[in-house]
Design a protein around this motif. Sequence first.
Motif, PDB file in Angstrom:
ATOM      1  N   LEU A 605       0.824  -1.205   0.000  1.00 48.27           N
ATOM      2  CA  LEU A 605       0.000   0.000   0.000  1.00 48.27           C
ATOM      3  C   LEU A 605       0.857   1.253   0.000  1.00 48.27           C
ATOM      4  O   LEU A 605       0.530   2.255  -0.655  1.00 48.27           O
ATOM      5  N   THR A 606       1.971   1.177   0.718  1.00 49.00           N
ATOM      6  CA  THR A 606       2.903   2.315   0.730  1.00 49.00           C
ATOM      7  C   THR A 606       3.475   2.537  -0.670  1.00 49.00           C
ATOM      8  O   THR A 606       3.564   3.676  -1.151  1.00 49.00           O
ATOM      9  N   ASN A 609       0.702   3.970  -2.925  1.00 51.10           N
ATOM     10  CA  ASN A 609       0.390   5.364  -2.607  1.00 51.10           C
ATOM     11  C   ASN A 609       1.518   6.309  -2.996  1.00 51.10           C
ATOM     12  O   ASN A 609       1.273   7.427  -3.463  1.00 51.10           O
ATOM     13  N   ASN A 610       2.764   5.841  -2.815  1.00 51.93           N
ATOM     14  CA  ASN A 610       3.904   6.691  -3.178  1.00 51.93           C
ATOM     15  C   ASN A 610       3.948   6.942  -4.677  1.00 51.93           C
ATOM     16  O   ASN A 610       4.223   8.054  -5.139  1.00 51.93           O
ATOM     17  N   GLY A 612       1.405   6.492  -6.716  1.00 50.83           N
ATOM     18  CA  GLY A 612       0.069   6.790  -7.238  1.00 50.83           C
ATOM     19  C   GLY A 612      -0.549   5.483  -7.699  1.00 50.83           C
ATOM     20  O   GLY A 612       0.081   4.727  -8.450  1.00 50.83           O
ATOM     21  N   LYS A 613      -1.765   5.165  -7.239  1.00 52.61           N
ATOM     22  CA  LYS A 613      -2.324   3.832  -7.495  1.00 52.61           C
ATOM     23  C   LYS A 613      -2.428   3.509  -8.981  1.00 52.61           C
ATOM     24  O   LYS A 613      -2.148   2.383  -9.408  1.00 52.61           O
TER      25      LYS A 613
END
Length: 714
Positions: A605-606, A609-610, A612-613
């Motif tokens: 998830l990190t 998110n970093n 951009g999905k």
Amino acid sequence: MYISKVSLVNYRNFASAKFEFNKGINTIIGENGSGKTNLFKAIRLLLEDSSLHYAYKLKESDFNRALGNWRGHWIIISIEFDEISDDEAIQSLFIHGFGAVQTGSVDRATYNLFFRPKADIRQKLSELDNGDHESMNEILGGLTVEDNYEVFFTGKSNVDFNDPQVYKELVGDFEKVEFPSVIDASKFGTKIPHQLSVSKEISFTFIQALRDVVSSFHNNRTNPLLGLLKEKSGEIEVSEYEPINDMVNDLNSKIEGLKDVQQIKNDIDETIRNAVGHTYSPSALTIKSSLPDEADKLLQSLKLFIGEPNEEHEGSIHELSLGGANLIFLTLKILEFKYQKSKDVFANFLLIEEPEAHLHTHIQKTLFDKLDYDDTQIIYSTHSTHISEVSNVENINILAKKKNYAESYQPSKGLSETNIMHVQRYLDAVRTNLLFAKGVLLVEGDAEEILIPLLFKSVYGVSLDELGISLINVRSTGFENVAQLFHDDRIKRRCSIITDLDDAICDTTINDGDTDKLIKYKKSVEASKKSGLERKERIEEFVKGSSWIKSFYANYTFEVDFMNSGNKHEVKETIEDVYKDITTKKTAKKDITSKDIAVNGKRILTMANNAGKGWYAIILSNYIEEWTIVPSYILKAIVHAKDEWSTSVISSMIKFRLDYNNSNKDEDDATNFKLLYESLDSYSKKEITLNDYYTTLKTEIDDSQLIDLLKELI
């Protein structure tokens, strides 16, 4: 006055279909072969004056194939009009011919075409004893369209011809062998007098699909410019045309009088006399110029020369691009409609068949937007998402192709104005794909939109497009706004909602000593879990009792569930693309390898998110291969979305997996591929069932992807 309903029974690919229309612009959408052209043909049989004679030439092939044996059955085409004008002339027409039975003026009218057995055949059928199939088959067996069928027009009907019980009451019950001896005219309509015709009292223009426009311009019968010029030629004042007529005659005389022309004339005369003598030679011989001096013929010699946008050169039609030629053809046909519309008629109808061919998307949308004439009902047929995007969902009819027949759906039927507004807001050019699809997947974000189609194609060798499934990114969790379209009263197609439960990937208990950062993280995870449970509760309530919609959930999120379905290898490959720092890369690889979801889940998830999905999904897509695992909830959603899985499609997917396994087997692989291929051939020929093949397969091969797929399909 406008067409409010068209009912088709047993006509071509329509076993029983109802279309509902509103005033203004209406849209018919559907895939190739779904019946858009046939619907227009049906309307034209009743309303287009030049097509009326075709109504008397219906053939055996015009019966719907789902009937099996057409003999004895009827073709019914019924058109209902609404908001009939108070004009005395039109009221007289409809009261005497078509109006629904009532006192005073009529505001609704019906116009019906019955293609039915002649009276003697109907009489013989009505005299049969109930259940006497042998005698019925004897009567029906010898029927031919040419000798035993007739066309019959009625008005003033007040029944729903699409109701099976109404059909049995009118035509008869073939299973019970019960046929009516008389027809109730108060229900099914009275015969229309020959002297009455709606087509003579309306303006009706049909613009056919733009398939070969250049040829149409070269054909005098189909050239729209010639049609316009012929119409205008009769309006030219004699005094205005007389000087042109004199000039043409003078020009003909001057051409005939040219020295070279006279020389050729004399040479012909001398040569023929020398050849056959004076007795057998023509008494007179003249070379004449034949430039027409009649206004209509002279105008027909005119040609269009056109310049493409932003070009100075003017060329003929055949020099234009396909899109340019189509646009000119459409323009001339629309002008033809305008000329007709200007006449004193009761109503104006414009039917346009698939106008999008070779036209730029902006032109398609602009054309649709601009063609909105007062007192005119326009009906488009199209498979352009750009036209459907700008169509009002309340004015859309959808055609769905089935085996030997097609169904019609009205996507807004039964919805409140608020719900219609929500649907309309979502249906942009991308999401209107769902109106054309055989099945729909609704997803909440970019990651699913990017990866699910690629994932399925890579693993099973068949794309979602090949399956007729549209994947629609709702870009939120407000699935109900779109999913409400799939309903018994609206679109009868399967829809799968794919979303996340957002369950907690860690213990969210806040302990003494937790840092502010950790507390914030735990609260965020707990809030997501709460939101996920509320979402599931809301969606489950929404889909309860639905025959068409079903929901499927990732336990956590798409990324976390994808990775923990057996795809850690693919995720580890993305680390090099996401991180630059060597230490971070090592930590990330260690985290992904961890069996603790609190660790590996947080890491992916990190990373997502970093980056951009959506962008992370693009990165991850580079590492999707045949061995990648399709998460179970996604596989189930795809299987549900497709209503029917053909033997050929299933065979293709099985073969793809077998070929992959066969080409990648090692020396110790004991799989009997020969047996599996032979059994697959038997399944393809429908000699064994899919369940039989599955029984053989699971004892011979260790391919969870293939086994899981067949489990869902059986």
